[in-house]
Design a protein around this motif. Structure first.
Motif, short mmCIF file in Angstrom:
data_model
loop_
_atom_site.label_atom_id
_atom_site.label_comp_id
_atom_site.label_asym_id
_atom_site.label_seq_id
_atom_site.Cartn_x
_atom_site.Cartn_y
_atom_site.Cartn_z
N LEU A 173 0.82 -1.21 0.00
CA LEU A 173 0.00 0.00 0.00
C LEU A 173 0.85 1.26 0.00
O LEU A 173 0.49 2.26 -0.64
N ARG A 174 1.98 1.23 0.69
CA ARG A 174 2.88 2.40 0.65
C ARG A 174 3.42 2.60 -0.77
O ARG A 174 3.60 3.74 -1.23
N HIS A 175 3.69 1.51 -1.46
CA HIS A 175 4.16 1.61 -2.85
C HIS A 175 3.10 2.26 -3.73
O HIS A 175 3.42 3.04 -4.64
N ARG A 176 1.84 1.97 -3.45
CA ARG A 176 0.74 2.49 -4.27
C ARG A 176 0.28 3.89 -3.84
O ARG A 176 -0.21 4.66 -4.66
N LEU A 177 0.42 4.20 -2.54
CA LEU A 177 -0.14 5.45 -2.03
C LEU A 177 0.92 6.48 -1.65
O LEU A 177 0.56 7.63 -1.36
N GLY A 178 2.18 6.11 -1.61
CA GLY A 178 3.22 7.07 -1.28
C GLY A 178 3.54 7.09 0.21
O GLY A 178 3.35 6.10 0.92
N ASP A 179 4.01 8.24 0.68
CA ASP A 179 4.50 8.38 2.05
C ASP A 179 3.32 8.47 3.03
O ASP A 179 2.92 9.55 3.47
N VAL A 180 2.78 7.31 3.36
CA VAL A 180 1.61 7.23 4.24
C VAL A 180 1.85 6.11 5.25
O VAL A 180 2.46 5.09 4.92
N ALA A 181 1.40 6.31 6.48
CA ALA A 181 1.52 5.25 7.48
C ALA A 181 0.41 4.23 7.24
O ALA A 181 -0.75 4.60 7.08
N VAL A 182 0.76 2.96 7.20
CA VAL A 182 -0.22 1.89 6.99
C VAL A 182 -0.23 0.97 8.20
O VAL A 182 0.82 0.44 8.60
N LEU A 183 -1.39 0.81 8.80
CA LEU A 183 -1.57 -0.07 9.96
C LEU A 183 -2.51 -1.19 9.54
O LEU A 183 -3.58 -0.94 8.98
N VAL A 184 -2.13 -2.43 9.82
CA VAL A 184 -2.94 -3.59 9.41
C VAL A 184 -3.26 -4.42 10.64
O VAL A 184 -2.40 -4.67 11.48
N ASP A 185 -4.52 -4.84 10.73
CA ASP A 185 -4.96 -5.63 11.88
C ASP A 185 -6.07 -6.57 11.43
O ASP A 185 -6.61 -6.44 10.32
N ASN A 186 -6.38 -7.50 12.30
CA ASN A 186 -7.56 -8.34 12.07
C ASN A 186 -8.81 -7.46 12.02
O ASN A 186 -8.94 -6.50 12.78
N ASP A 187 -9.74 -7.79 11.13
CA ASP A 187 -10.90 -6.92 10.93
C ASP A 187 -11.74 -6.75 12.19
O ASP A 187 -12.25 -5.65 12.47
#
Length: 405
Positions: A173-187
């Motif tokens: 997602l950072r590759h697609r959206l640029g300099d953005v923090a990405v947090l991933v968790d169980n839904d």
């Protein structure tokens, strides 16, 4: 580029997060700083668009002192809720107010490349719909329908997500959206967080249960998500139901709650009894149209869920059990079955003030939780916030017409 270090600006932003208007003198006194130091920080935050002047303090003679407040619309965050067959994306401001959203059918089984391409496209499109550049999005919180290593954001052997095991969702997602923090968790963790943050902020101990094709739960303890040692806390769907038939589960075991009371299991049971139902949505529609056999099957599923939750109540002692997910749309039948068993099998002290309710955040709980997580992270890492303003006219102070619309 900010001329004051990000942590110093972040300290002022933290003081203004409660929405109160404050003068420079009040901020200096609270922060223990000199008037000149706080003035420099306020000036920089004004230049960056993160703070706005609002009215003036009551005068005791002379000119009223200027007051300042956080501009929540200065930056955006995205919440992303991915299910087995859907993608929901929302953009919010820094106060958690939803500004734009989108829901569409999307199969998680299509794999990370297809799904994350679409997620990135939706985030970009929603920002564009608001007249904002993608660079105004500083954080993205993503919920996945399977186990996630919270430290890395990588899915770990997710049973309904072929091709996702070990996938670098953050990097993709950072590759697609640029300099953005990405947090991933169980839904379900993000659903629990969204419910707590937006609907039940005063409930410090909460158990959120998602009942859909599968079953899972998110645990809020003392206001924080409890993930356990490896991040698998709350895996309710694979606890054995007491006295249940040895139905084979997708995890390889038998008698699991998901295999007994999940939406797919209820649909299959109804079909065997001559009531055609292929999905959880079919079950819900049957109940809504007054089919008595479907209503009875949903209530039975509730009793099975309640049998497992009774043990959770004794172990965790939550103040509220919140039922969400697509099956919760079947109305009181599911909740009634759960309450029946939870209240009868748990100790009176544990249930004395216990509420068992349907989610107030509803289908938006996941995206709101993802957005909330992204906002919290942005304030914890203020370098994400102290970027140059890129959307002229988009920044509004609390109390203005645009901010309260």
């Amino acid at each position: 580029m900010a001329t004051v270090p990000a942590p110093e600006l972040g300290a002022v932003l933290h003081l203004l997060r409660d929405g109160r208007y404050r003068t420079r003198a009040e901020l200096a006194r609270t922060a223990g700083l000199s008037r000149s130091t706080i003035a420099t920080r306020i000036d920089e935050l004004l230049r960056l668009g993160l703070v706005a002047p609002v009215g003036g303090a009551e005068s005791t003679g002379g000119r009223p002192a200027a007051m300042f407040a956080l501009s929540p619309g200065a930056r955006l965050v995205a919440g992303v809720d991915l299910g087995a067959t859907h993608a929901r994306v929302a953009l919010t401001d820094l106060a958690g107010r939803e500004l734009a959203g989108h829901l569409e059918s999307l199969s998680i089984a299509d794999g990370p490349d297809v799904v994350l391409d679409r997620v990135a496209a939706l985030v970009s499109r929603l920002a564009g719909d608001l007249g904002r550049p993608l660079s105004d999005v500083v954080g993205v919180g993503v919920g996945l329908p399977g186990p996630v290593d919270h430290a890395t954001g990588r899915p770990t052997k997710p049973p309904i997500m072929p091709g996702w095991d070990g996938s670098d969702v953050v990097g993709a997602l950072r590759h697609r959206l640029g300099d953005v923090a990405v947090l991933v968790d169980n839904d379900v963790n993000l659903m629990a967080l969204g419910e707590h943050a937006t609907a039940l902020p005063d409930v410090g101990h909460l158990l959120f249960v998602k009942v859909a094709t599968g079953i899972g739960s998110g645990i809020v303890a003392e206001g924080r998500i409890h993930r356990g040692a490896q991040g698998s806390a709350g895996d309710l769907g694979h606890i054995a139901v007491p006295g249940a038939e040895p139905v084979r589960c997708t995890c390889g075991n038998t008698g699991c709650l998901e295999a007994i009371a999940g939406g797919a299991a209820v649909a299959a049971r109804l079909t065997e009894r001559g009531v055609p139902a292929r999905t959880t949505s079919d079950v819900v529609e049957l109940v809504r149209h007054g089919d008595l056999r479907a209503a009875a099957a949903v209530r039975d599923a509730g009793r099975s869920i309640g049998a497992v939750l009774a043990g959770c109540v004794s172990l965790l002692n939550p103040s509220a059990i919140v039922i969400g997910g697509s099956m919760s749309r079947a109305g009181e039948h599911l909740i009634a079955g759960i309450r029946e068993v939870v209240y009868s099998r748990s100790l009176p002290l544990a249930t004395q003030h216990l509420r068992v309710v349907t989610s107030l955040a509803g289908a938006r709980a996941g995206v709101l939780g993802g957005a909330h997580a992204a906002v919290e992270h942005a304030f914890a890492e203020p370098s994400l916030l102290v970027r140059e303003a890129t959307a002229p006219g988009s920044l509004t102070a609390p109390g203005s017409a645009a901010a309260t619309a």
